[in-house]
Motif scaffolding. Structure first.
Motif, PDB file in Angstrom:
ATOM      1  N   SER A  90       1.053  -1.455  -0.145  1.00 40.71           N
ATOM      2  CA  SER A  90       0.121  -0.203   0.059  1.00 40.71           C
ATOM      3  C   SER A  90       0.772   1.099   0.268  1.00 40.71           C
ATOM      4  CB  SER A  90      -0.874   0.394   1.333  1.00 40.71           C
ATOM      5  OG  SER A  90      -1.378   1.274   2.065  1.00 40.71           O
ATOM      6  N   THR A  91       0.548   2.137  -0.013  1.00 47.46           N
ATOM      7  CA  THR A  91       1.449   3.451  -0.895  1.00 47.46           C
ATOM      8  C   THR A  91       0.862   3.803   0.710  1.00 47.46           C
ATOM      9  OG1 THR A  91       0.762   3.954  -3.050  1.00 47.46           O
ATOM     10  CG2 THR A  91       1.193   5.571  -2.230  1.00 47.46           C
ATOM     11  N   GLU A  92       0.485   3.958   0.730  1.00 53.14           N
ATOM     12  CA  GLU A  92       0.521   4.874   2.617  1.00 53.14           C
ATOM     13  C   GLU A  92       1.441   4.498   3.107  1.00 53.14           C
ATOM     14  OE1 GLU A  92      -2.794   5.652   6.677  1.00 53.14           O
ATOM     15  OE2 GLU A  92      -3.233   4.354   4.554  1.00 53.14           O
ATOM     16  N   LEU A  93       1.906   2.472   3.261  1.00 54.31           N
ATOM     17  CA  LEU A  93       2.976   2.645   4.103  1.00 54.31           C
ATOM     18  C   LEU A  93       4.608   3.052   3.877  1.00 54.31           C
ATOM     19  CD1 LEU A  93       4.218   0.175   6.114  1.00 54.31           C
ATOM     20  CD2 LEU A  93       4.800  -1.361   3.648  1.00 54.31           C
ATOM     21  N   PHE A  94       5.047   3.498   2.807  1.00 53.57           N
ATOM     22  CA  PHE A  94       6.005   4.229   2.599  1.00 53.57           C
ATOM     23  C   PHE A  94       6.135   5.510   3.058  1.00 53.57           C
ATOM     24  CE2 PHE A  94       5.402   0.289  -0.598  1.00 53.57           C
ATOM     25  CZ  PHE A  94       7.236  -0.185   0.371  1.00 53.57           C
ATOM     26  N   PRO A 124      10.351   0.887  -2.680  1.00 59.79           N
ATOM     27  CA  PRO A 124      11.811   1.293  -2.774  1.00 59.79           C
ATOM     28  C   PRO A 124      12.130   1.029  -2.054  1.00 59.79           C
ATOM     29  CG  PRO A 124       9.495   3.041  -1.759  1.00 59.79           C
ATOM     30  CD  PRO A 124       9.269   1.376  -1.736  1.00 59.79           C
ATOM     31  N   GLU A 125      12.238   0.367  -0.667  1.00 59.55           N
ATOM     32  CA  GLU A 125      12.879   0.150   0.078  1.00 59.55           C
ATOM     33  C   GLU A 125      12.715  -1.172   1.304  1.00 59.55           C
ATOM     34  OE1 GLU A 125      13.031   1.103   4.219  1.00 59.55           O
ATOM     35  OE2 GLU A 125      10.735   1.595   3.690  1.00 59.55           O
ATOM     36  N   GLY A 126      13.446  -1.845   1.789  1.00 58.52           N
ATOM     37  CA  GLY A 126      13.016  -3.320   2.225  1.00 58.52           C
ATOM     38  C   GLY A 126      12.504  -2.277   4.129  1.00 58.52           C
ATOM     39  N   THR A 127      12.926  -1.820   4.742  1.00 56.55           N
ATOM     40  CA  THR A 127      12.926  -1.818   5.719  1.00 56.55           C
ATOM     41  C   THR A 127      10.533  -1.429   6.395  1.00 56.55           C
ATOM     42  OG1 THR A 127      14.663  -0.146   6.383  1.00 56.55           O
ATOM     43  CG2 THR A 127      12.963  -0.179   8.182  1.00 56.55           C
ATOM     44  N   SER A 128      10.502  -0.861   5.660  1.00 52.47           N
ATOM     45  CA  SER A 128       8.697  -0.127   6.251  1.00 52.47           C
ATOM     46  C   SER A 128       8.157  -1.769   5.714  1.00 52.47           C
ATOM     47  CB  SER A 128       8.447   0.463   5.232  1.00 52.47           C
ATOM     48  OG  SER A 128       9.070   1.877   5.458  1.00 52.47           O
ATOM     49  N   PRO A 129       7.720  -2.654   4.315  1.00 49.95           N
ATOM     50  CA  PRO A 129       7.813  -3.781   4.528  1.00 49.95           C
ATOM     51  C   PRO A 129       7.720  -4.821   6.260  1.00 49.95           C
ATOM     52  CG  PRO A 129       8.524  -3.001   2.011  1.00 49.95           C
ATOM     53  CD  PRO A 129       8.907  -2.027   3.204  1.00 49.95           C
TER      54      PRO A 129
END
Length: 417
Positions: free
Chosen positions: A46-50, A80-85
């Protein structure tokens, strides 16, 4: 129609894939030694996550995300990066309710719309580690040590560790005012992007790539002079831990990192071999990210390491990067009956763990041998009427041209020697 790979992407051909498999296996092993478990998250979120995690004042969110609306009218973004997921997975799986810390590592493609350059693509690949659930600087030091050990294992020589503290919410508020006071007389000279950052997040101006803005901020106050007692003690504790592990470092007050979620520790491993102060690996602490993404109040620390930039540097320094898998045995045959025998032999040898190639174009013997040479086969055998009757086969070493007559049941053992 002349179809080509999209701009900023790159095919990894078989002659290169051995290098990728080598660094991947080495990263798996170093993470195992440090007690990190593998995590795999979806290609898109979800875009909101980033927006919540990475921060809406970053270049990533403002300029670089691949965002689209799916058929359910949901806003979706290629990660675009791995931490948020990783944080999202940690929360959704409720692993935060278990004994902490939780230690993940991952190997994932990421996507950013930026100008392709050496070691930096629009689809790139990243190693990463995350340690959730501990405020101790021991965790920060361990994450840095893991990266240092991995880079050393990769044979890199001229890589330096730079560390900084970007403070916490309390001391950063004081620094924010001091930085704004310094920048205010230069406001009109800032780029348009940094003018919007001036009120929202002035620390991001320090990370701007504009040469004019870099000239403005070169004499700006630094966060280290505004740390509160807790952040100052944490930074000192980190240094002591790194010294205890015999890890050399340089204190670099200009490290900000390109993501809004960092607190306290920020670090980078840099090399000049891939451009001025090229960052190979970067990371730090994020004490509020898990809470901001919807989880409990729980700290974390981690890093990301670009695989393309790592391989570029390894190749430039002449470090070993692995080899393409070699065919161990090429089985050739003469005639249809021998072909069936050869197929059975190849099947048996593969079950014994040998990499075996057999012709599938029904070429003559000369063509089969030519193809075996193209594959770089270590050994060859030729199956004919005599070999089928006796079970005795001539095994040829293609490197030395030595030939040896052995029974078919001994081929795997002989090659394994």
């Amino acid at each position: 129609m002349n179809m080509k790979a999209p701009k900023g992407t790159k095919d990894i051909m078989p002659k290169e894939s051995g290098q990728w498999q080598y660094i991947e296996s080495q990263f798996d092993e170093i993470c195992r030694l440090y007690g990190f478990r593998e995590l795999r998250t979806p290609m898109f979120e979800s875009t909101e996550l980033f927006q919540r995690g990475v921060g809406d004042t970053t270049d990533i969110v403002q300029k670089e995300m691949y965002t689209f609306e799916d058929l359910g009218h949901r806003s979706i973004t290629l990660k675009p990066e791995g931490t948020s997921p990783a944080v999202r997975a940690f929360i959704e799986s409720r692993e935060y309710a278990e004994m902490q810390p939780t230690k993940y590592y991952y190997d994932t493609p990421c996507f950013r719309y930026e100008k392709p350059q050496a070691g930096r693509l629009r689809e790139f690949h990243q190693f990463g580690v995350e340690n959730f659930g501990t405020p101790s600087m021991t965790a920060d030091a361990e994450v840095i040590a893991l990266a240092a050990d991995f880079l050393e294992r990769m044979g890199l020589k001229d890589v330096e560790l730079h560390i900084n503290s970007v403070g916490c919410r309390e001391c950063r508020a004081v620094y924010r005012k001091a930085l704004q006071d310094f920048l205010r007389p230069h406001y009109e000279d800032l780029c348009d992007t940094c003018k919007t950052r001036f009120e929202k997040n002035p620390m991001r101006i320090l990370d701007c790539k504009s040469p004019a803005d870099q000239e403005i901020v070169k004499d700006a106050p630094v966060m280290l002079d505004y740390l509160c007692d807790d952040c100052r003690e944490a930074f000192e504790e980190l240094q002591q831990a790194l010294k205890a592990m015999k890890i050399d470092f340089t204190i670099d007050p200009r490290i900000v990192r390109g993501l809004d979620y960092y607190t306290k520790t920020a670090f980078e491993f840099v090399s000049t071999a891939i451009g001025a102060q090229g960052t190979i690996c970067g990371g730090g602490r994020y004490d509020h990210l898990i809470e901001e993404v919807g989880g409990p109040s729980m700290p974390g620390v981690g890093f990301g390491l670009g695989k393309e930039r790592l391989l570029l540097l390894m190749n430039q320094e002449g470090a070993f990067t692995g080899e393409e898998h070699r065919v161990e045995l090429a089985v050739s045959y003469i005639g249809d009956e021998a072909k069936l025998y050869a197929l059975g032999l190849a099947a048996d040898l593969r079950k014994e763990g040998l990499a075996v190639s057999i012709d599938t174009l029904d070429r003559n013997l000369k063509g089969q041998m030519k193809y075996a040479n193209k594959l770089g086969a270590a050994y060859t055998v030729v199956i004919g009427e005599d070999e089928m009757k006796s079970g005795m086969i001539t095994l040829k070493n293609m490197d030395t041209s030595e030939q040896k007559m052995i029974h078919r049941d001994e081929i795997a053992k002989e090659i394994r020697k």
